[in-house]
Design an enzyme around this catalytic site. Structure first.
Site, PDB file in Angstrom:
ATOM      1  N   CYS A 163       0.750  -1.306   0.063  1.00  8.52           N
ATOM      2  CA  CYS A 163      -0.066  -0.023  -0.028  1.00  8.52           C
ATOM      3  C   CYS A 163       0.986   1.426  -0.011  1.00  8.52           C
ATOM      4  O   CYS A 163       0.306   2.444   0.055  1.00  8.52           O
ATOM      5  CB  CYS A 163      -0.955   0.085   1.139  1.00  8.52           C
ATOM      6  SG  CYS A 163      -1.877  -1.403   1.260  1.00  8.52           S
ATOM      7  N   HIS A 303      -3.479   7.487   6.169  1.00  4.64           N
ATOM      8  CA  HIS A 303      -3.591   6.050   5.445  1.00  4.64           C
ATOM      9  C   HIS A 303      -5.009   5.561   5.601  1.00  4.64           C
ATOM     10  O   HIS A 303      -5.559   4.977   4.559  1.00  4.64           O
ATOM     11  CB  HIS A 303      -2.800   5.117   5.741  1.00  4.64           C
ATOM     12  CG  HIS A 303      -2.511   3.942   5.151  1.00  4.64           C
ATOM     13  ND1 HIS A 303      -2.433   3.838   3.800  1.00  4.64           N
ATOM     14  CD2 HIS A 303      -2.689   2.681   5.431  1.00  4.64           C
ATOM     15  CE1 HIS A 303      -2.525   2.423   3.523  1.00  4.64           C
ATOM     16  NE2 HIS A 303      -2.772   1.715   4.531  1.00  4.64           N
ATOM     17  N   GLU A 314      -2.611   3.595  13.590  1.00  7.31           N
ATOM     18  CA  GLU A 314      -2.235   4.832  13.083  1.00  7.31           C
ATOM     19  C   GLU A 314      -2.668   5.814  13.843  1.00  7.31           C
ATOM     20  O   GLU A 314      -2.071   7.138  14.046  1.00  7.31           O
ATOM     21  CB  GLU A 314      -2.604   4.982  11.577  1.00  7.31           C
ATOM     22  CG  GLU A 314      -2.397   6.232  10.778  1.00  7.31           C
ATOM     23  CD  GLU A 314      -2.995   6.357   9.347  1.00  7.31           C
ATOM     24  OE1 GLU A 314      -2.367   7.400   8.812  1.00  7.31           O
ATOM     25  OE2 GLU A 314      -3.976   5.750   8.960  1.00  7.31           O
ATOM     26  N   LYS A 331     -10.045   7.383   1.450  1.00  7.03           N
ATOM     27  CA  LYS A 331     -10.304   6.113   1.045  1.00  7.03           C
ATOM     28  C   LYS A 331     -11.713   5.963   1.362  1.00  7.03           C
ATOM     29  O   LYS A 331     -12.389   4.895   0.983  1.00  7.03           O
ATOM     30  CB  LYS A 331      -9.499   4.991   1.655  1.00  7.03           C
ATOM     31  CG  LYS A 331      -8.227   5.091   1.242  1.00  7.03           C
ATOM     32  CD  LYS A 331      -7.175   3.725   2.241  1.00  7.03           C
ATOM     33  CE  LYS A 331      -5.815   3.887   1.454  1.00  7.03           C
ATOM     34  NZ  LYS A 331      -4.994   5.246   2.225  1.00  7.03           N
ATOM     35  N   HIS A 336      -9.501   1.772  -1.608  1.00  6.77           N
ATOM     36  CA  HIS A 336      -8.114   1.564  -1.193  1.00  6.77           C
ATOM     37  C   HIS A 336      -7.421   1.127  -2.577  1.00  6.77           C
ATOM     38  O   HIS A 336      -7.732   0.106  -3.270  1.00  6.77           O
ATOM     39  CB  HIS A 336      -7.883   0.411  -0.334  1.00  6.77           C
ATOM     40  CG  HIS A 336      -6.485   0.278   0.308  1.00  6.77           C
ATOM     41  ND1 HIS A 336      -5.585   1.018  -0.290  1.00  6.77           N
ATOM     42  CD2 HIS A 336      -5.963  -0.370   1.237  1.00  6.77           C
ATOM     43  CE1 HIS A 336      -4.314   0.840   0.320  1.00  6.77           C
ATOM     44  NE2 HIS A 336      -4.475  -0.139   1.294  1.00  6.77           N
ATOM     45  N   PHE A 396       1.542  -3.709   4.090  1.00  8.24           N
ATOM     46  CA  PHE A 396       1.844  -4.689   4.325  1.00  8.24           C
ATOM     47  C   PHE A 396       3.327  -5.035   4.422  1.00  8.24           C
ATOM     48  O   PHE A 396       3.993  -4.367   3.434  1.00  8.24           O
ATOM     49  CB  PHE A 396       1.348  -6.035   3.816  1.00  8.24           C
ATOM     50  CG  PHE A 396      -0.213  -6.299   4.120  1.00  8.24           C
ATOM     51  CD1 PHE A 396      -0.951  -5.638   4.879  1.00  8.24           C
ATOM     52  CD2 PHE A 396      -0.957  -7.193   3.369  1.00  8.24           C
ATOM     53  CE1 PHE A 396      -2.102  -5.692   5.108  1.00  8.24           C
ATOM     54  CE2 PHE A 396      -2.276  -7.520   3.454  1.00  8.24           C
ATOM     55  CZ  PHE A 396      -2.908  -6.800   4.638  1.00  8.24           C
TER      56      PHE A 396
END
Length: 420
Positions: A163, A303, A314, A331, A336, A396
């Site tokens: 991502c 994010h 986050e 998002k 995403h 990830f």
């Protein structure tokens, strides 16, 4: 020592909200949604869950010459379409090919081609597989095609960082310019991976949103009832160049890419580190490179994918660096975009600084903001001058990238070039 300033002179995008930058930005500010249901209709019998996703507002193949489009994977089509917009927006600069580079991140590359040609192999045999299969599926093809299109010979780079890929490509572009290896870099991210196997994989990992009855409300970053993310696709490309190069050619400057921070969790292949140390480090590195204190950031483009664990982690990291900061989560409207997410959200940060607007975060009204968030989440558009915006992208593998965008302090002019 003189530090090269990196400016943004071109913007291009194709997203679930629009076929270009203007339509995407307008829809985002209006609180629209680019998500819809029944995306994988026709794949019944394989046990797929109801699928909500964000598909590009227009077929990227229609934006390219037909012969060229047929030879490209959908992710490559999107990248070329976005880069054409960005290059035109930058004024189609004349650049020494040896001083021009491309850097396009992606999470997986041409997975659509891979799956399609594997079906051909299994049903019709090896002789029916397309001879263009390999260049259509390889992850570096988008960056390479852009290099070929614009004659960029200073280097072709393809961060594959889940991502954070698009944001990492932009950070890399800035490094190339500051290191004196390029004057101009075409940078961004692309993804078109809404396929049965990716949906099945994420569903098995319990990462997808369970709110599928109403597609527009499926993505709920920071909401109390968030349950997962929504797959999406698209591309965003920025033209970055040194302030001196932009000034010499009289370019319009949208904003300054003032800082970039990259850090790793070194913790788990999918879960963020519990203490948020990697995310905190990335944000602090970006601030330090920009020469800014936390209080000078107008807002944070989070994010925030809408997963219970990820959003809380986050938020905790943001609070450690900024306290109760103002944040937005695009998002909710875009879904995403994976490898393209960091690029489109960097582009949104540029527009936020340029126009003095904080875009709204959809889908917070019903259940409200999660009690574990503790941030000022912008639910409705705010017209507030933004001198600096920080944009987060966390992937990830514990790959964390933060970018800081500031206002154009040195607007290039033909009559008054920026001082060296």
């Amino acid at each position: 020592m003189h530090r090269t300033e990196v400016v943004v002179t071109g913007l291009g995008a194709i997203t679930p909200l629009g076929a270009d930058v203007a339509s995407t930005w307008e829809a985002l500010l209006a609180g629209a949604s680019g998500l819809r249901g029944d995306v994988l209709r026709g794949h019944g019998g394989v046990g797929l869950p109801d699928t909500v996703a964000g598909t590009m507002a227009v077929d990227p193949a229609t934006l390219l010459p037909p012969v060229q489009a047929r030879r490209l994977d959908r992710s490559q089509q999107a990248a070329l379409a976005a880069s054409a917009q960005a290059w035109a927006d930058a004024g189609a600069p004349e650049v020494d090919p040896d001083r021009l580079a491309s850097a396009i991140g992606t999470g997986i590359g041409g997975v659509g081609t891979l799956l399609k040609e594997d079906d051909v192999l299994e049903t019709a045999g090896a002789r029916r597989v397309s001879p263009r299969t390999v260049p259509m599926l390889m992850p570096n093809a988008a960056a390479a095609l852009i290099s070929i299109e614009y004659g960029a010979r200073a280097g072709v780079y393809t961060p594959v960082s889940a991502c954070s890929s698009g944001a990492e490509a932009i950070a890399l572009a800035a490094r190339l310019i500051r290191a004196g290896e390029a004057d101009v870099v075409i940078a961004g991210g692309t993804e078109a991976a809404t396929t049965p196997i990716t949906v099945a994989g994420f569903a098995r990992a319990q990462a997808l949103s369970g709110h599928t009855a109403d597609p527009a409300s499926a993505s709920r970053p920071f909401a109390a009832d968030r349950s997962g993310f929504v797959l999406s696709e698209g591309a965003a490309v920025l033209v970055l160049e040194s302030a001196e190069h932009a000034a010499a050619r009289g370019a319009r400057v949208h904003a300054v890419l003032a800082g970039a921070g990259i850090a790793a969790d070194a913790h788990h292949i999918t879960a963020p580190a519990p203490d948020g140390a990697g995310q905190v480090s990335a944000m602090r590195k970006a601030l330090a490179q920009a020469g800014l204190a936390p209080g000078q950031i107008g807002h944070i483009n989070a994010h925030a994918t809408g997963t219970p664990v990820g959003d809380a982690a986050e938020a905790r990291a943001i609070r450690e660096v900024f306290g109760r900061a103002t944040v937005t989560a695009p998002k909710a409207a875009l879904g995403h975009l994976f490898g393209a997410a960091g690029a489109i959200e960097a582009l949104i940060a540029v527009l936020s600084v340029e126009h003095g607007v904080i875009p709204p975060t959809r889908n917070l009204t019903a259940a409200g903001i999660g009690p574990d968030i503790g941030l000022d989440v912008v639910a409705e558009r705010r017209d507030v001058p933004q001198q600096a915006v920080l944009s987060n992208s966390f992937g990830f593998g514990g790959q964390n990238v933060s970018l800081v965008v500031t206002g154009a302090r040195h607007r290039a002019s033909r009559t008054a070039p920026a001082a060296p």
